[in-house]
Design a protein around this motif. Structure first.
Motif, PDB file in Angstrom:
ATOM      1  N   ALA A 137       1.239  -0.874  -0.072  1.00 11.25           N
ATOM      2  CA  ALA A 137       0.240   0.223  -0.222  1.00 11.25           C
ATOM      3  C   ALA A 137       1.103   0.980  -0.190  1.00 11.25           C
ATOM      4  N   ASP A 138       2.148   0.520   0.563  1.00  7.03           N
ATOM      5  CA  ASP A 138       2.812   2.389   0.674  1.00  7.03           C
ATOM      6  C   ASP A 138       4.452   1.404   0.679  1.00  7.03           C
ATOM      7  N   CYS A 139       5.173   2.262  -0.232  1.00  8.90           N
ATOM      8  CA  CYS A 139       6.465   1.489   0.166  1.00  8.90           C
ATOM      9  C   CYS A 139       7.186   2.725  -0.066  1.00  8.90           C
ATOM     10  N   GLY A 140       7.515   3.846   0.498  1.00 11.88           N
ATOM     11  CA  GLY A 140       8.208   4.894   1.179  1.00 11.88           C
ATOM     12  C   GLY A 140       8.361   5.638   0.319  1.00 11.88           C
ATOM     13  N   ASN A 141       8.277   5.430  -0.963  1.00 16.88           N
ATOM     14  CA  ASN A 141       7.587   6.641  -1.781  1.00 16.88           C
ATOM     15  C   ASN A 141       7.718   8.073  -1.297  1.00 16.88           C
ATOM     16  N   GLY A 379      -7.611  -3.104 -21.894  1.00 16.52           N
ATOM     17  CA  GLY A 379      -7.371  -1.851 -22.211  1.00 16.52           C
ATOM     18  C   GLY A 379      -6.383  -1.155 -21.101  1.00 16.52           C
ATOM     19  N   PRO A 380      -6.182   0.069 -21.656  1.00 19.92           N
ATOM     20  CA  PRO A 380      -5.022   0.361 -21.077  1.00 19.92           C
ATOM     21  C   PRO A 380      -5.008   0.735 -19.645  1.00 19.92           C
ATOM     22  N   PHE A 381      -4.232   1.331 -18.746  1.00 21.24           N
ATOM     23  CA  PHE A 381      -4.487   1.150 -17.035  1.00 21.24           C
ATOM     24  C   PHE A 381      -4.410   2.782 -16.317  1.00 21.24           C
ATOM     25  N   GLN A 382      -4.700   1.829 -14.921  1.00 24.52           N
ATOM     26  CA  GLN A 382      -4.983   3.003 -13.785  1.00 24.52           C
ATOM     27  C   GLN A 382      -5.195   4.224 -13.961  1.00 24.52           C
ATOM     28  N   PRO A 383      -6.587   3.947 -14.100  1.00 25.33           N
ATOM     29  CA  PRO A 383      -7.633   5.303 -13.827  1.00 25.33           C
ATOM     30  C   PRO A 383      -7.575   5.788 -12.478  1.00 25.33           C
ATOM     31  N   PRO A 384      -8.194   6.635 -11.936  1.00 31.83           N
ATOM     32  CA  PRO A 384      -8.628   6.779 -10.352  1.00 31.83           C
ATOM     33  C   PRO A 384      -9.436   6.128  -9.840  1.00 31.83           C
ATOM     34  N   SER A 385      -9.883   5.456 -10.548  1.00 33.92           N
ATOM     35  CA  SER A 385     -11.197   4.214  -9.996  1.00 33.92           C
ATOM     36  C   SER A 385     -10.259   2.994  -9.422  1.00 33.92           C
ATOM     37  N   VAL A 386      -8.552   2.984  -9.754  1.00 37.08           N
ATOM     38  CA  VAL A 386      -7.794   2.327  -9.351  1.00 37.08           C
ATOM     39  C   VAL A 386      -6.394   2.998  -8.676  1.00 37.08           C
ATOM     40  N   GLY A 387      -6.797   3.808  -8.796  1.00 38.95           N
ATOM     41  CA  GLY A 387      -5.387   4.642  -7.565  1.00 38.95           C
ATOM     42  C   GLY A 387      -5.211   4.141  -6.197  1.00 38.95           C
ATOM     43  N   VAL A 388      -4.460   5.342  -5.608  1.00 41.56           N
ATOM     44  CA  VAL A 388      -3.820   5.152  -4.173  1.00 41.56           C
ATOM     45  C   VAL A 388      -4.340   6.461  -3.809  1.00 41.56           C
ATOM     46  N   LEU A 389      -4.802   5.858  -2.494  1.00 41.65           N
ATOM     47  CA  LEU A 389      -5.385   7.078  -1.512  1.00 41.65           C
ATOM     48  C   LEU A 389      -4.832   6.848  -0.789  1.00 41.65           C
ATOM     49  N   VAL A 401      -3.267   5.380   3.766  1.00 40.21           N
ATOM     50  CA  VAL A 401      -2.576   5.129   2.573  1.00 40.21           C
ATOM     51  C   VAL A 401      -2.995   3.139   2.280  1.00 40.21           C
ATOM     52  N   ASN A 402      -3.920   3.162   0.908  1.00 40.44           N
ATOM     53  CA  ASN A 402      -4.183   2.128   0.456  1.00 40.44           C
ATOM     54  C   ASN A 402      -4.154   1.988  -1.083  1.00 40.44           C
ATOM     55  N   GLN A 403      -4.205   1.388  -1.650  1.00 42.37           N
ATOM     56  CA  GLN A 403      -4.833   1.175  -3.491  1.00 42.37           C
ATOM     57  C   GLN A 403      -6.510   0.549  -3.182  1.00 42.37           C
TER      58      GLN A 403
END
Length: 587
Positions: A137-141, A379-389, A401-403
Motif C-alpha cells: 500500500a506504501d513503499c516509502g515513495n 484496456g490501458p490501465f490505472q484510472p483514478p478508480s484504481v488509484g492510491v488514496l 494510504v491504500n490502493q
C-alpha cells in the motif's frame, strides 16, 4: 506408462500419473501460501484485491509452480531474483529469508516487496527457492503512492530499495531492517502486518515443501520436476508446430505524460513464429531509450509482458513454467524504455502501463499471423478508480494510504470468445478482485456515489471486447489525495482481425456546486468532502468483423444493455429483431 513426443525424433517414456501427482502437490503448496497471505494480510491490497503472487523456483532458478498468481509477477522475475540471491549471498543457509524489491536485480517494481526463502535438504543442499511477492500500500515513495509515473529517477521516486537484503537469519528477524521500514513507510502498522503475513506464507510453503521432499525423496522430486518442465516444453512444441509460420510488426502507443515525448511512447514489437523449429521470437530492441519518468520497464516486466502476449494467444492448456519458456525468445537491450534499465532509472509503474503496451501488440501481432490465434488489445490501465488514496481522517486524526480496485474491466476479445470483463489489465490476467463498495467505505472515509457499466463502449467485433466501467467517489472525512497514472484517454485499445477499438478512459473532478474541473491524465488530485472524482476505465478491443457477430448474440447484447439498438444497427448491421440468422451468424 505415458509416452510424450519431444522436439527430437526420439520418444521419452515416463510415469505420467506420478508426474501429474508431483506437479499437483507443488501447485498445491503455492496455493497454500497464497491462501495464507489472503487470510492474514493487513491491507486491502492483499486481503480484498489479492494483489500478490506465490511461486516455487528450482535450485537452477527455473519457475516450477505459480498457482493463482498474477502473470506479470511470476513469468519472469522470480528466476532473476533467485539468481541474484545466490550471487549476493553465497553463504545462505537454512533459516534465511531475504527481502527483495530491486528492479535492477530481477524484481518487477519497488512496490512489489518479495520474500525469498531458500529450501535445503537435511544434508544442507539447496533444493528450491520460495518466492512470496506482495504489492504494498506504501513503499516509502516521496509521495503517497506506489505508482509514481512522473518520477524523473529513482531518487525522486524515493522508494526504499532492497537488493535481496537479509531479513531473517536462523529463523530470527533482523530488526534493523524492520525499524528502517517502519520509520519510512507512511502506514507502518499496516506494512508490518503485511510483512508478517508474507513471512507466514513463506514458512507455510517451507514446511510443506520439506515434508514433500522427505516423503518423495529429494532426488526423485528433482527428477520429476525436471520431467514436468520437459513435458511442458513438449506441449509448447506441439502447439507452435501447429501454427502457421509468420512475422508481424505492431505498434501500440502510451498517452503522453510528464517526462515522455509530446506524442507519447510508441512501443514497437516484432513477433515471429518459426513453426518448423517450434520457436516464437519477440524483439523489443527497436524502441527508444529509458525516459525521465516512472513508466520504464524492469527487465522482469519487459520479458514477462512479451510472454503474456504469447500465452494469451495460444492454447491455454500449455503449462506456464520454465519448460514452455524455453521456446520463447525475448530480445531486449540495455537502457531501453521496454528493456533492461540502468540505475537510477525509475521503474515505479513497470508492472502496468508500458507492460500492457507490450503485451497488447504482441497479441494483435499473433492475430495478424493467423485469425485462429491472438487477441485484441486489453484496456490501458490505472484510472483514478484504481488509484492510491491517502489522507487523514478528520474525526480521528488517523492517516491512511491504500490502493483501491473499485473500477476496472479491460479484457480484449479473442478468436473464440468474448472478452473477460474484469481482467483489470493485461499483466494482471484477471487475478485481482474488484473491491466491494461496502468494504472500501468501511476501511476508508470515502463514499461511492455510483459504479456502473457504460453501454456502447465495448470493442465491437465478431467477439466483443470489454465495456468501460464508470465509478464516482469522494471523501466524507477530511481531504483525500487520489494518485493515478492513467493511459488510454488518447490511444484507445485496438481491435484485432478487423475488430474495433474499445472505449477510452476519461476522468474529471466534480465540484460541490456540480461544475466539472478537468484533471491531468497522470499525477494526483486532492478532494474535499462533497467533491467527487468521476472515472471511466478503458474497455477492450474487439476481435473480428463486428458484422459477422452471431445475430442472436447481438440481440442478447441489446437485451442485457451492453449495446443500444442504434449501435446494433450501425456497427453490427442488425436490421431488426426478426432478422433471419445466416450460416455464419450473418444475415
Amino acid at each position: 506408462m505415458l509416452t510424450m513426443s519431444t522436439s527430437s525424433p526420439t520418444k521419452i517414456s515416463r510415469d505420467g500419473v506420478q508426474l501429474a501427482l508431483v506437479n499437483n502437490r507443488l501447485q498445491g503448496i503455492a496455493r497454500k501460501m497464497a491462501n495464507t497471505l489472503a487470510r492474514t494480510g493487513r491491507s486491502g491490497v492483499l486481503n480484498i484485491a489479492r494483489d500478490f503472487s506465490c511461486c516455487i523456483v528450482s535450485a537452477n532458478d527455473e519457475l516450477i509452480a505459480a498457482a493463482d498468481s498474477l502473470p506479470i509477477h511470476v513469468l519472469s522475475g522470480p528466476d532473476l531474483m533467485a539468481a541474484s540471491m545466490k550471487n549476493f549471498h553465497p553463504d545462505m543457509r537454512p533459516g534465511d529469508i531475504f527481502l527483495h524489491n530491486s528492479p535492477y536485480h530481477g524484481c518487477s517494481h519497488p512496490a512489489d516487496h518479495s520474500l525469498l526463502t531458500p529450501i535445503f535438504d537435511a544434508q544442507g543442499k539447496h533444493r528450491y527457492t520460495l518466492v512470496v511477492k506482495a504489492h504494498q500500500a506504501d513503499c516509502g515513495n516521496s509521495q503517497p503512492t506506489t505508482y509514481m509515473g512522473t518520477a524523473r529517477d529513482v531518487y525522486e521516486e524515493g522508494a526504499l530499495i532492497f537488493p535481496c537484503v537479509l531479513v531473517q537469519r536462523d529463523n530470527k528477524l533482523v530488526d534493523d531492517v524492520l525499524r528502517m521500514c517502519e520509520l519510512r513507510i507512511r502506514v507502518p502498522h499496516q506494512w508490518r502486518g503485511d510483512f508478517l503475513a508474507m513471512l507466514g506464507a513463506t514458512r507455510i510453503g517451507e514446511r510443506e515443501l520439506l515434508a514433500l521432499g522427505r516423503e518423495v525423496g529429494w532426488d526423485l522430486l528433482d527428477a520429476r520436476t525436471a520431467d514436468w518442465l520437459d513435458y511442458s516444453e513438449e506441449r509448447m512444441v506441439e502447439v507452435l508446430r501447429a501454427l502457421p509460420a509468420g512475422r508481424s510488426v505492431r505498434i501500440s502507443t502510451h498517452d503522453p505524460i510528464p517526462g515522455t515525448p509530446p506524442e507519447g511512447i510508441s512501443v514497437r514489437v516484432e513477433v515471429e513464429i518459426d513453426s518448423v523449429a517450434a520457436r516464437v521470437r519477440i524483439d523489443l530492441r527497436d524502441n527508444i531509450d529509458s525516459l525521465p519518468c516512472g513508466l520504464n520497464l524492469s527487465e522482469a516486466c519487459a520479458r514477462t509482458a512479451a510472454m503474456i502476449g504469447i500465452f494469451n494467444s495460444i492454447d491455454a492448456s500449455v503449462p506456464k513454467n520454465a519448460g514452455s519458456f524455453r521456446r520463447i525468445d525475448v530480445l531486449l537491450r540495455e537502457n531501453c524504455v521496454v528493456g533492461i534499465p540502468r540505475h537510477p532509472t525509475s521503474c515505479s509503474v513497470a508492472t502496468t502501463n508500458l507492460a500492457d503496451r507490450v503485451t497488447s501488440p504482441v497479441q494483435c501481432a499473433m492475430a495478424d499471423i493467423s485469425e485462429t490465434i491472438g487477441a485484441a488489445e486489453c484496456g490501458p490501465f490505472q484510472p483514478p478508480s484504481v488509484g492510491v488514496l491517502s489522507g487523514v481522517r478528520a474525526d480521528t486524526g488517523e492517516s491512511y494510504v491504500n490502493q483501491i480496485f473499485l473500477g476496472f474491466t479491460g479484457g480484449g476479445a479473442g478468436p473464440r470468445a468474448d472478452a473477460w470483463q474484469l481482467m483489470l489489465h493485461a499483466g494482471n490476467g484477471g487475478q485481482c478482485l474488484l473491491d466491494s463498495v461496502e468494504l472500501d467505505e468501511l476501511r476508508m472515509p470515502i463514499l461511492v456515489q455510483q459504479r456502473r457499466l457504460l453501454a456502447d463502449t465495448e470493442g465491437a467485433g465478431r467477439q466483443r471486447g470489454a465495456s468501460s466501467l464508470l465509478v464516482e467517489f469522494g471523501p466524507i472525512s477530511g481531504s483525500m489525495t487520489v494518485a493515478y497514472v492513467c493511459d488510454g484517454a488518447v490511444n484507445d485499445p485496438a481491435g484485432a482481425a478487423g475488430g474495433l477499438a474499445g472505449g477510452r478512459t476519461w476522468q474529471h473532478k466534480l465540484r460541490r456546486d456540480g461544475t466539472r474541473e478537468d484533471i491531468p491524465n497522470a499525477g494526483s488530485i486532492t478532494l474535499s468532502p462533497g467533491e467527487l472524482v468521476v472515472s471511466a476505465c478503458a474497455g477492450g478491443g474487439g476481435y473480428g468483423n463486428p458484422r459477422l457477430r452471431d445475430r442472436a448474440a447481438v440481440r442478447k447484447d441489446i437485451q442485457e444493455r451492453w449495446i443500444t439498438p442504434q449501435r446494433a444497427c450501425e456497427i453490427y448491421g442488425l436490421t431488426g429483431p426478426d432478422e433471419e440468422v445466416g450460416p455464419e451468424g450473418g444475415a
